[in-house]
Design a protein around this motif. Structure first.
Motif: not given
Lengths: 255, 196
Positions: B32-37, B62-64, B66-67, B70
């Protein structure tokens, strides 16, 4: 409208295409990667690569062949021949295949179909059936090991079982017609195509455009495969597609 | 970097290969951290809608989400597109992301299912994803459930009635077909997404 697929098949032994192709302007007419790319450029809807190597050591090059062919191929790519386990299938997928084709191994252990389908999806599992008409019963029997071993299994019933176990497509070869050029076995193809809901790819016997028309119209095939399509008097696959189109068969053309 | 989200469903090599061919910096990831970046997110998917439940369990959803919030461009492919809707008849107990309204449904009994092969699109001229792609282009499909035609539909396809072959809203994109397996047309579509 959903089109009828024309699938080009490459029979490979020890990393080399062994029959059925005559391309102009190729540096190396036996290289599977170059031929796959050339077929794709000339209008093939899909590529099937069958490893027919009898010797184990000649199979070792398969993954490298698949990797090289897949790198420049952006249409569906099926690989078959010698896949016996989930691990074999996984290795072929990670080399770049989109689907695997299994035949003898699925008949020996039908649970293999479900195990591969659960991991990679049913759309990735093609069950190949080599069928031969039985003189006594007027039914068709499924054969294994390149047509050398009879199984006693009824081909239509085996197709239904393969579907229920998770096969995504059936690649059906008529052993009676294979290599004859006298046309596909439309009766066999229809018997199976009308018995399953998954697509049926007809194979064996193509000799001209009219044979493709017949197997789509009378055989109810969803796709047709030919190994030596350029021996049929077409300079390009495109010519076959144009002929099919002009006879009212929906095909992907121009592509 | 373009994140190709791996949630354990199927084979992602083809999508990676197509993006590599286009010269894009991309990676298959379940982190998820890599998806968030990531600067863009691609969610492939084959198989059963229920497999998307893994996205929720792993923190990837959640990461998707959130992306997307943004404004990071997102492309769902096949089941990845279906997941953008509220849900699917295939697995009624598994909620989709719900970014698009409607549910995915089975094909009617009058046509064979799954829908496998090359079918023709009817593309909306205003689509950014299909810029430079002819309206009646052919693309490769393999699926048993289909998304409804809504105001976000930018390409329709006919098989037992019209369904959504592609959707588009702001930076949110989805395709039911496989652009990585749809020849030059598919590469053009992926290239358009990458160029956003």
């Amino acid at each position: 409208m959903l089109t009828k697929r024309i699938i080009a098949c490459l029979d490979v032994d020890g990393g080399r295409v062994v029959k059925g192709v005559r391309f102009e302007n190729l540096r190396d007419a036996g290289d599977p990667a170059e031929l796959a790319k050339a077929h794709s450029a000339s209008g093939a809807d899909e590529i099937v690569l069958l490893d027919i190597s009898a010797a184990h050591e000649r199979r070792a090059t398969l993954l490298d062949t698949v990797r090289r062919a897949a790198r420049q191929l952006f249409i569906p790519f099926t690989v078959g021949g010698g896949i016996r386990t989930l691990g074999d299938a996984a290795a072929v997928f990670s080399a770049g295949a989109d689907k695997i084709s299994i035949n003898s191994a699925a008949l020996a252990d039908p649970t293999l179909i479900k195990r591969i389908a659960e991991r990679f999806g049913s759309q990735a599992v093609v069950v190949a059936i080599d069928a031969k008409r039985s003189a006594e019963t007027s039914r068709w029997e499924a054969f294994t090991h390149g047509g050398r071993a009879g199984t006693g299994r009824d081909a239509v019933m085996w197709a239904c079982e393969a579907e229920s176990r998770g096969a995504g497509e059936i690649l059906l070869t008529s052993m009676d017609r294979d290599g004859t050029g006298i046309g596909f076995d439309c009766e066999l193809t229809r018997a199976i195509a009308d018995s399953v809901r998954i697509p049926v790819i007809a194979s064996g016997g193509a000799g001209g455009a009219q044979h493709f028309v017949e197997v789509f119209r009378e055989g109810h095939a969803d796709a047709a495969l030919a190994a030596s399509i350029f021996h049929y008097g077409f300079s390009r696959l495109a010519d076959l597609k144009q002929q099919l189109g002009s006879q009212g068969i929906p095909v992907r053309w121009p592509c | 970097m373009i994140a190709i989200v791996d949630y354990g469903a199927g084979n992602l090599v083809s999508v990676k290969k197509a993006l590599d061919w286009l010269g894009e910096d991309c990676a298959i990831t379940s982190d998820p951290a890599q998806v968030a970046r990531a600067k863009k997110i691609v969610l492939p998917g084959v198989g059963h809608f229920a497999s998307t439940a893994a996205l929720g369990r792993s923190g990837l959803q959640e990461a998707i989400a959130d992306g997307i919030g943004r404004g990071v461009p997102f492309l769902g492919i096949c089941v990845g597109m279906q997941w953008m809707f509220e849900g699917s008849q295939e697995s009624p107990e598994t909620p989709g992301l719900g970014a698009l309204s409607g549910d995915c449904e089975r094909f009617p009994a009058k046509v064979k299912s799954p829908h496998v092969g090359w079918n023709q699109l009817d593309v909306s001229p205003s689509s950014r994803l299909f810029r430079g792609v002819a309206s009646s282009s052919f693309v490769y499909f393999t699926h048993s459930f289909r998304a409804p035609v809504t105001e976000t539909t930018v390409a329709c396809c006919e098989y037992g009635g019209c369904f959504s072959a592609a959707v588009e809203r702001d930076q949110l994109f989805g395709v039911q077909f496989h652009p990585e397996k749809s020849g030059e047309t598919g590469l053009k579509i992926l290239g358009n997404f990458c160029a956003l």
